[in-house]
Each structure stands twice: as C-alpha cells, then as structure tokens.
Design a protein around this motif. Structure first.
Motif, PDB file in Angstrom:
ATOM      1  N   UNK A   7       0.815  -1.222   0.000  1.00  0.00           N
ATOM      2  CA  UNK A   7       0.000   0.000   0.000  1.00  0.00           C
ATOM      3  C   UNK A   7       0.847   1.270   0.000  1.00  0.00           C
ATOM      4  N   UNK A   8       2.166   1.126  -0.038  1.00  0.00           N
ATOM      5  CA  UNK A   8       3.030   2.310  -0.064  1.00  0.00           C
ATOM      6  C   UNK A   8       2.693   3.190  -1.272  1.00  0.00           C
ATOM      7  N   UNK A   9       2.786   4.511  -1.142  1.00  0.00           N
ATOM      8  CA  UNK A   9       3.348   5.280  -0.028  1.00  0.00           C
ATOM      9  C   UNK A   9       2.380   5.569   1.122  1.00  0.00           C
ATOM     10  N   UNK A  10       1.146   5.066   1.041  1.00  0.00           N
ATOM     11  CA  UNK A  10       0.220   5.229   2.164  1.00  0.00           C
ATOM     12  C   UNK A  10       0.730   4.384   3.326  1.00  0.00           C
ATOM     13  N   UNK A  11       0.737   4.952   4.524  1.00  0.00           N
ATOM     14  CA  UNK A  11       1.212   4.207   5.687  1.00  0.00           C
ATOM     15  C   UNK A  11       0.122   3.274   6.200  1.00  0.00           C
ATOM     16  N   UNK A  27      -4.269   3.872  -5.272  1.00  0.00           N
ATOM     17  CA  UNK A  27      -2.858   4.263  -5.214  1.00  0.00           C
ATOM     18  C   UNK A  27      -2.272   4.113  -6.613  1.00  0.00           C
ATOM     19  N   UNK A  28      -1.775   5.211  -7.145  1.00  0.00           N
ATOM     20  CA  UNK A  28      -1.126   5.201  -8.461  1.00  0.00           C
ATOM     21  C   UNK A  28       0.368   5.424  -8.265  1.00  0.00           C
ATOM     22  N   UNK A  29       1.171   4.658  -8.985  1.00  0.00           N
ATOM     23  CA  UNK A  29       2.611   4.698  -8.736  1.00  0.00           C
ATOM     24  C   UNK A  29       3.438   5.106  -9.955  1.00  0.00           C
ATOM     25  N   UNK A  30       2.976   4.776 -11.164  1.00  0.00           N
ATOM     26  CA  UNK A  30       3.827   4.993 -12.321  1.00  0.00           C
ATOM     27  C   UNK A  30       5.045   4.099 -12.295  1.00  0.00           C
ATOM     28  N   UNK A  31       4.902   2.907 -11.699  1.00  0.00           N
ATOM     29  CA  UNK A  31       5.999   1.937 -11.599  1.00  0.00           C
ATOM     30  C   UNK A  31       5.458   0.584 -12.043  1.00  0.00           C
ATOM     31  N   UNK A  32       5.566   0.309 -13.331  1.00  0.00           N
ATOM     32  CA  UNK A  32       4.855  -0.813 -13.942  1.00  0.00           C
ATOM     33  C   UNK A  32       5.241  -2.168 -13.371  1.00  0.00           C
ATOM     34  N   UNK A  33       6.456  -2.324 -12.879  1.00  0.00           N
ATOM     35  CA  UNK A  33       6.907  -3.639 -12.408  1.00  0.00           C
ATOM     36  C   UNK A  33       6.741  -3.812 -10.901  1.00  0.00           C
ATOM     37  N   UNK A  34       5.978  -2.951 -10.258  1.00  0.00           N
ATOM     38  CA  UNK A  34       5.918  -2.957  -8.790  1.00  0.00           C
ATOM     39  C   UNK A  34       5.434  -4.296  -8.241  1.00  0.00           C
ATOM     40  N   UNK A  35       4.437  -4.909  -8.888  1.00  0.00           N
ATOM     41  CA  UNK A  35       3.884  -6.178  -8.403  1.00  0.00           C
ATOM     42  C   UNK A  35       4.320  -7.367  -9.250  1.00  0.00           C
ATOM     43  N   UNK A 191      -0.357  -0.162 -10.006  1.00  0.00           N
ATOM     44  CA  UNK A 191      -1.355   0.554  -9.212  1.00  0.00           C
ATOM     45  C   UNK A 191      -2.168  -0.431  -8.375  1.00  0.00           C
ATOM     46  N   UNK A 192      -2.913   0.084  -7.418  1.00  0.00           N
ATOM     47  CA  UNK A 192      -3.790  -0.780  -6.619  1.00  0.00           C
ATOM     48  C   UNK A 192      -5.013  -0.001  -6.156  1.00  0.00           C
TER      49      UNK A 192
END
Length: 397
Positions: A7-11, A27-35, A191-192
C-alpha cells in the motif's frame, strides 16, 4: 512483499485510520513492475495448462453471456486447457481461485497480510482480454486489495447499498439497486485499489489484456464474536437454554412475559467477558494456519553443520502465541508455543531463547539470550529448524 509495501506510499496507520471499512483507496505509482514479483501472465499459462486444475479452481466468465463449467471442463470437473484458452481468445475472463495454494510467492504475500489482519487471506486472479468485462456491477462480501500486475483496467465505483454486509446480505442483482456512479479510474501496472465489502463496483479492461490480483480479507466480525459469547454463556447458564414460550407463534400470544425474560437475559450479558472468546478465535486462527515451510528439505540438510557461529532467522510471516504451562505447584514448568497449526511444548527455562528465535529476523546461534549453555542452544535451534520455524540464512553483503 509486505502489506506496508503493497500500500506504499500510504502508511499502515493512515490506511486503518481513514480507509479500512470506510472508503475505497486508489494508489497510483507509475511503476509498472511494482507487483511483477508476485505474478505474471506466464504463471497463468503454466497454471491452466500444466497443473491439472479443476472447477472451481478455474472459472471463466463474461458479463454479456452465460458460460457454464460444461463449456470449459470435463465431466470429471478437470479443466480443459484448450477450451479455457479459446474462451479467453473470444473475450472471456479467466479466474483462478486460491492460486496462493499453488504459487509460493503468492502464498508468502498472503501470509504477510494474515499477520496484519489476523484473518484468512485468499487470492482470485483475473486474466481479462482487451475490451472485455467479467462481471456486471456488484459488491463483495469481503474487503479486497486489487493489485494491477499487467495491462490496464477501468474501474467504476457506485453508491454503497449495504455497508459491511453479512454473509446473509450477499449481493443479489434482483434485490440490490445499483446506485449512482461516484468514482471512476484506470488502474495501470503497479497501481492498486482497496475496496471495502459492500461497495458496489465493476471493471472493464481497456485496449490491453489485463492481469490483476484480487486479495480477499476474510475478517471475523463483532457479530461473530457476540454470537459466540451467547453460546458460551448458554453452556453455563440454563436460563439461555430454556425453550421459547409455548404458543409464541399464535396470533393471541401475549408477549409481555417474553419481553421480561428477554430483558433479563440481556442484562446477564453485562457480565460477559471478552478475553475467553477472543482467545478462542485466536487459537482457532493459529491452529488452522498450516505451515508454509518452503525449502524445508534444504534446511534439514544443513543441520549437521549447525554451530554457535551459524546465522539463522525466524521464518517470514510467522504468527505465534506463547503461554506458560503451570506444574503441580502452580508455577510454570513448561512453555507452549502455538504456531503453524501445532503446539510446541518445552521446559520453562527455554522461554526467553525460544521467543527470541521465532521473532528475530537474523541472529547468530551463540547469541541466543537466556540461561542455556552452547549445547542447549544448539539443541533448541535444531528442534526449531525441524519444526520449520527458523531457517539458516546468509550474512549481509
């Protein structure tokens, strides 16, 4: 991946204060490989084509047409991989349920969430072709974390018809009106979205094939606990076990005395205590949380080389409870560790090193605290490796 990372950057603190069981969170990250370390489309191909899965481990759905098990499974219940892939090519969504029982990387993620929520966690994997929709608008009976792994999907959120529904309040399209659209967004890879139970939603893939993980949180409710409180009181108080008044279903029944009896029973609930029932729920959760001891054979093979210089670590995602076991004189002479569906009982003097070993991310065998000599430390550590509770590890580089 831990819950905090998911859930980062949400604590974690902010999530429970402002989102959990209250509102959806995107939560949007702009980091396609996060998961991408959790799942990929090749895993889906492997699972469907080679694991010999059956219904309902695999389901195939499409919002605008009915697909039955007969369309993609044999009479035995085993899935026909060719038929599944053909339906996918024709626009249907492939759903794999409880894939965490098959993929260790998903299993470890679910175990991390179980530590946070004290609840059983399961996954449903949705593999959807472009421009397709698996389900019409609905709500779920459990909270979900949706992790977008590949492709994109447009989500729509509607008014909540039932806040935190019970099992008996499961979604029924004939009884539940879909409220007004309140939010829409597109999840991209990495994203999530968190969706609390009862919040109506639907999702449609865009111009890309979509792969996402829906992680379901099977929470126990206060209603569950209160039902168990009454059951426990009834075991000891016959007033709760008396039959309802004869003739209570008759039109002429006078409910005055029944009201008085009901009020008296409610008053007795004032004496109920939380701890016994909460302890029972805790023990049930621990006793049914079976081991996930990946690589255990390799760990066992290292036992002959165990020395006081060996580096070890508690297995990831352990959830445990330690309690004293009184002896004949009432003083503790043993300690019991409940963990991974088993209870490990050891002499009371092992409590301090035992607790240290199952809770420390990395330690040197000879550094175990407590009164054990070096040989005693190694005996304890061998036992914990055999039980799948600790593992050999490598030094930091």
């Amino acid at each position: 991946m831990t819950f905090a990372q998911a859930i980062a950057p949400v604590s974690t603190e902010d999530f429970f204060a402002h989102s959990f069981e209250k509102r959806h969170l995107v939560i949007r990250r702009g980091q396609a490989d996060y998961y991408s370390g959790l799942l990929c489309s090749a895993d889906i191909d492997w699972a469907v084509s080679t694991l010999g899965l059956s219904v309902p481990e695999v389901n195939v759905v499409q919002a605008d047409r009915e697909i039955t098990a007969a369309d993609f499974a044999y009479e035995s219940g085993f899935v026909d991989p060719v038929a599944v892939n053909q339906l996918f090519a024709d626009g249907a969504t492939v759903i794999l349920s409880n894939l965490q029982e098959r993929l260790p990387k998903l299993a470890l993620f679910c175990r991390e969430l179980e530590k946070v929520f004290s609840a059983r966690v399961q996954t449903n994997i949705y593999f959807t072709p472009a421009h397709s929709q698996g389900f019409k608008a609905h709500y779920d009976g459990h909270d979900v974390l949706v992790l977008q792994v590949e492709g994109t999907k447009e989500w729509r959120i509607y008014d909540t018809p039932v806040h935190l529904p019970l099992e008996e309040q499961a979604f029924n399209p004939h009884d539940v009106p879909i409220g007004a659209l309140t939010d829409s967004f597109v999840l991209e890879p990495g994203d999530m979205v968190y969706v609390p139970r009862g919040l109506t939603h639907d999702a449609v893939s865009t111009d890309q094939t979509s792969l996402h993980i829906t992680t379901g949180l099977m929470m126990r409710s206060w209603a569950d606990l209160m039902v168990e409180v009454v059951r426990k009181m009834a075991l000891h108080d016959p007033a709760f076990r008396e039959g309802l008044p004869p003739g209570f279903a008759n039109a002429a029944f006078d409910g005055g005395q029944a009201e008085a009896t009901f009020a008296a029973l409610k008053a007795k609930l004032q004496n109920a205590t939380l701890s016994p029932v909460l302890d029972e729920f805790r023990e049930e959760f621990l006793s049914t949380r079976l081991p996930r001891a990946h690589g255990q054979l390799a760990q066992m093979s290292k036992l002959d080389g165990l020395t006081t210089e060996s580096l070890l670590a508690a297995r990831n995602s352990l959830i445990w409870r330690m309690s004293d076991v009184p002896g004949k004189n009432g003083e503790p002479d043993q300690v019991a560790l409940s963990c991974q569906g088993a209870v490990l009982t050891l002499p009371a003097h092992a409590r301090t090193p035992l607790e240290f070993a199952v809770s420390t991310p990395r330690f040197r065998a000879g550094d175990l605290p407590g009164d054990l000599d070096d040989e005693g430390k190694l005996v304890l550590l061998r036992r914990l490796v055999r039980e799948g509770l600790i593992v050999f590890t490598e030094p930091d580089r």
